[in-house]
Design a protein around this motif. Structure first.
Motif, mmCIF file in Angstrom:
data_model
loop_
_atom_site.group_PDB
_atom_site.id
_atom_site.type_symbol
_atom_site.label_atom_id
_atom_site.label_comp_id
_atom_site.label_asym_id
_atom_site.label_seq_id
_atom_site.Cartn_x
_atom_site.Cartn_y
_atom_site.Cartn_z
ATOM 1 N N ASN A 5 0.843 -1.200 0.000
ATOM 2 C CA ASN A 5 0.000 0.000 0.000
ATOM 3 C C ASN A 5 0.872 1.241 0.000
ATOM 4 O OD1 ASN A 5 -2.158 -1.731 2.127
ATOM 5 N ND2 ASN A 5 -2.780 -0.930 0.157
ATOM 6 N N GLY A 6 0.475 2.202 -0.822
ATOM 7 C CA GLY A 6 1.190 3.478 -0.822
ATOM 8 C C GLY A 6 2.502 3.456 -1.574
ATOM 9 N N GLY A 28 3.030 3.536 -4.740
ATOM 10 C CA GLY A 28 3.034 4.448 -5.881
ATOM 11 C C GLY A 28 2.464 3.824 -7.151
ATOM 12 N N LYS A 29 1.856 2.674 -7.036
ATOM 13 C CA LYS A 29 1.325 1.984 -8.223
ATOM 14 C C LYS A 29 0.243 2.796 -8.909
ATOM 15 C CE LYS A 29 0.030 -1.577 -5.703
ATOM 16 N NZ LYS A 29 0.404 -1.086 -4.371
ATOM 17 N N THR A 30 -0.724 3.238 -8.117
ATOM 18 C CA THR A 30 -1.830 4.001 -8.704
ATOM 19 C C THR A 30 -1.335 5.328 -9.282
ATOM 20 O OG1 THR A 30 -3.391 2.954 -7.201
ATOM 21 C CG2 THR A 30 -4.093 5.021 -8.209
ATOM 22 N N THR A 31 -0.330 5.899 -8.635
ATOM 23 C CA THR A 31 0.236 7.143 -9.152
ATOM 24 C C THR A 31 0.854 6.909 -10.538
ATOM 25 O OG1 THR A 31 0.668 7.834 -6.889
ATOM 26 C CG2 THR A 31 1.818 9.020 -8.623
ATOM 27 N N GLN A 54 -8.574 1.602 -9.891
ATOM 28 C CA GLN A 54 -8.659 0.892 -8.612
ATOM 29 C C GLN A 54 -10.010 1.139 -7.944
ATOM 30 O OE1 GLN A 54 -5.455 1.947 -5.956
ATOM 31 N NE2 GLN A 54 -6.037 0.416 -4.446
ATOM 32 N N HIS A 91 -1.752 -6.786 -5.176
ATOM 33 C CA HIS A 91 -1.149 -7.109 -3.887
ATOM 34 C C HIS A 91 -0.931 -8.606 -3.794
ATOM 35 C CE1 HIS A 91 -3.065 -3.437 -1.735
ATOM 36 N NE2 HIS A 91 -2.000 -3.119 -2.408
#
Ligand SMILES: Nc1ncnc2c1ncn2[C@@H]1O[C@H](COP(=O)(O)OP(=O)(O)OP(=O)(O)O)[C@@H](O)[C@H]1O
Ligand SMILES: [Mg+2]
Lengths: 257, 306
Positions: B40-41, B43-46, B85, B194
């Motif tokens: 989590n966090g 940076g994948k979605t970024t 997501q 994940h």
């Protein structure tokens, strides 16, 4: 994107917008019709009879153009602001932002949606008005031009409001605290000739005053303002607001992080 | 070999000062099935946001099929589809309208749009639901709707951000089958996840990202081989002999210095065997520790998070 693709994208946005306000017609089309009918009954009919003449016309005749204009302004604005904001809120604006639709097509699509609702409500109000008074239009082209341009101006303004809005409160502040006072003071219910010189001057600073009066000129053939001024003001507003919207879209203000 | 997507030294600092990406460089080949794995966090979605223009990058460049996303907006955007997501369709629209509207945004004429819409809604098991309002769909159906929506313009590259989060195992498997099928037909796929198992099942190549940096870029095969084995660091009291060999299959040995060495033991190999071979060569092991594996740490962090 090819021109025909852009046209399809534009149509898609407009159809989606029209579908949105038609689906919730009880919130979008009925309330303005009821409100305006009440205005006709109360101000036009009951109070109006006591008032007699205004600007050389029966009071009822006098307020009809103003009320049509009021409904077009409010509904164009409110359609774009609530639709674009709810796209932001539900994140469905991302569908558009990720797609190849150019910014100006996105903007014109929403503007066309705002115009569609503004003019639909304007038509409902006009039809309602015909139950109360005889409407004959003196200058049809002026009437149509003013109503279309005004609808564009307030759709654009609603768009800007939505871009900056972060909550549902933010989309009602401007309509309540800016738009409504400007409309009421824009000569919907009275002729500015009734005002003392100072307040006549102040009215002259209110752009809505020009739009309402030019529209009234189109219908009744009499106006408090210079018609050319009104078109110039409309043109300048459209130019400035449109460029601002495009600039905001390009920067991604409020929609891209 | 055509490169479907190429990121060069991409940085992102969000308006609140949070530095989400610290120099991401990544190439994904056409036809690949590529996983971005990270906690989590990470940076994948970024990263996906930057590719799809929802996030403005702070520095770096992004190319899709050899064209820069910021200069060739329309060509590049026609080439990819994104499954985000988080749900991002209107909750009040009907399923079919959502897909048809998307088709319209991509300029598909009505007839073609309705054919494609039917094709993908059927494939994703949503055709029966086509006239339902989207908010009445279950979580898994909503995810599938977003996949159908992303495919309606038949992009060459499909990017999925945790497509199977919150989807039950049966449905997950049928989604995997579906994705494998379209990948076999030539669509390049990038997905974030994940679930190591998911990447394992589907992907050929993988990048592991943590705190805005890529910490590992490798093929799925070698990653699995690594995961399957343990690395120990052994110290010997005496100087190690010049020639040291274990001569065991599935076991590697690497000298670190005169007294210590590293042994890689695959899952099915007994460590006792290693000790007896060392004994035969006169090596007395004085201490032994497990080499901490960055991947392992990462997965532990992942477990802790979830
Ligand atoms: N809009 C935003 N504004 C500020 N910071 C953000 C924003 N979006 C993400 N971040 C921060 O950027 C970092 C990376 O977030 P990102 O969503 O890319 O992670 P992720 O790998 O997709 O995580 P997850 O697996 O939880 O989805 C996080 O520290 C997050 O807090
Ligand atoms: Mg994410």
């Amino acid at each position: 994107m090819f021109a025909n693709h852009k046209l399809i994208a534009f149509e898609t946005i407009v159809i989606k917008e029209v579908r949105r306000f038609s689906r919730i017609w009880l919130q979008t089309l009925v309330p303005p019709a009821i409100m305006i009918t009440l205005y006709f009954v109360i101000f036009g009919n009951l109070v109006g009879r006591r008032i007699g003449e205004m600007g050389g016309f029966q009071y009822m005749e006098f307020i009809v153009p103003g009320l049509i204009m009021m409904s077009v302004i409010q509904n164009s604005y409110s359609n774009v602001v609530s639709s674009f904001f709810s796209h932001k809120f539900q994140r469905s604006i991302e569908e558009l932002l990720v797609s190849p639709v150019p910014n100006y097509v996105i903007l014109t699509g929403f503007i066309a949606g705002g115009m569609a609702r503004g003019l639909a409500v304007g038509a409902i109000v006009t039809i309602t008005a015909m139950f109360f008074t005889d409407l004959s239009i003196q200058y049809p082209w002026i009437t149509i031009a003013v109503i279309l341009l005004t609808s564009i101006v307030f759709s654009l303004a609603g768009f800007i409001n939505a871009v900056f809005a972060n909550s549902f409160d933010d989309i009602s502040i401007i309509p309540t605290f800016v738009l409504t006072p400007l409309i009421y003071l824009g000569g919907v219910f009275y002729s500015s000739q009734l005002l003392p010189p100072f307040w006549q001057f102040v009215s002259g600073l209110n752009p809505i005053f020009y739009m309402v009066n030019t529209f009234r000129y189109g219908i009744l053939g009499s106006s408090d303002v210079n018609v050319y001024w009104a078109f110039l003001i409309l043109g300048v507003f459209i130019g400035v607001l449109y460029s601002s919207c495009i600039w905001l879209l390009r920067r991604g203000t409020g929609i891209r992080s | 070999m055509t490169i479907a997507i190429s990121l060069k030294d991409v940085h992102k600092v969000y308006a609140n000062g949070s530095e989400a990406l610290k120099g991401i460089s990544l190439d994904v080949e056409q036809g690949d099935f590529f996983a971005l794995l990270g906690p989590n966090g990470a940076g994948k979605t970024t990263i996906i946001g930057i590719i799809s223009t929802l996030v403005n990058k702070t520095a770096g460049s992004v190319e899709v099929f050899g064209k820069r996303v910021d200069t060739h907006i329309y060509e590049t955007k026609l080439d990819f589809g994104v499954v985000p997501q988080e749900i991002n369709f209107s909750q009040f629209e009907r399923v079919r309208d959502i897909v048809m509207t998307q088709a319209g945004y991509y300029g598909l004429p009505h007839k073609l749009a309705s054919q494609r819409c039917e094709k993908y809604l059927r494939k994703l098991g949503l055709w029966e639901k086509r006239n339902e309002r989207s908010r009445t769909l279950s979580g898994g159906m909503k995810r599938r709707l977003m996949i159908a929506r992303a495919l309606v313009h038949e992009p060459r590259l499909l990017i999925l951000d945790e497509p199977t989060a919150g989807v039950d195992i049966e449905l997950r498997r049928s989604m995997w089958e579906f994705l494998t099928e379209i990948n076999n037909k030539g669509t390049t796929i990038i997905l974030t996840t994940h679930y190591l198992e998911e990447a394992e099942q589907l992907c050929r190549n993988i990048a592991i990202i943590d705190e805005g940096k890529i910490i590992e870029k490798t093929s799925m095969k070698s990653l699995l081989a690594d995961l399957d084995s343990q690395v120990y660091i052994l110290d010997s009291a005496a100087e190690l002999p010049a020639q040291l060999s274990l001569d065991l299959s599935n076991t590697g040995l690497r000298r670190i210095d005169g007294h210590s060495f590293e042994v890689t033991v695959s899952g099915d190999q007994s460590i006792n065997e290693v000790f007896s071979r060392l004994d035969q060569q006169g090596v007395q092991v004085s201490s032994m520790r497990n080499k901490t594996n960055r991947l392992e740490q990462l997965f532990l962090a992942r477990l802790r998070d979830s």
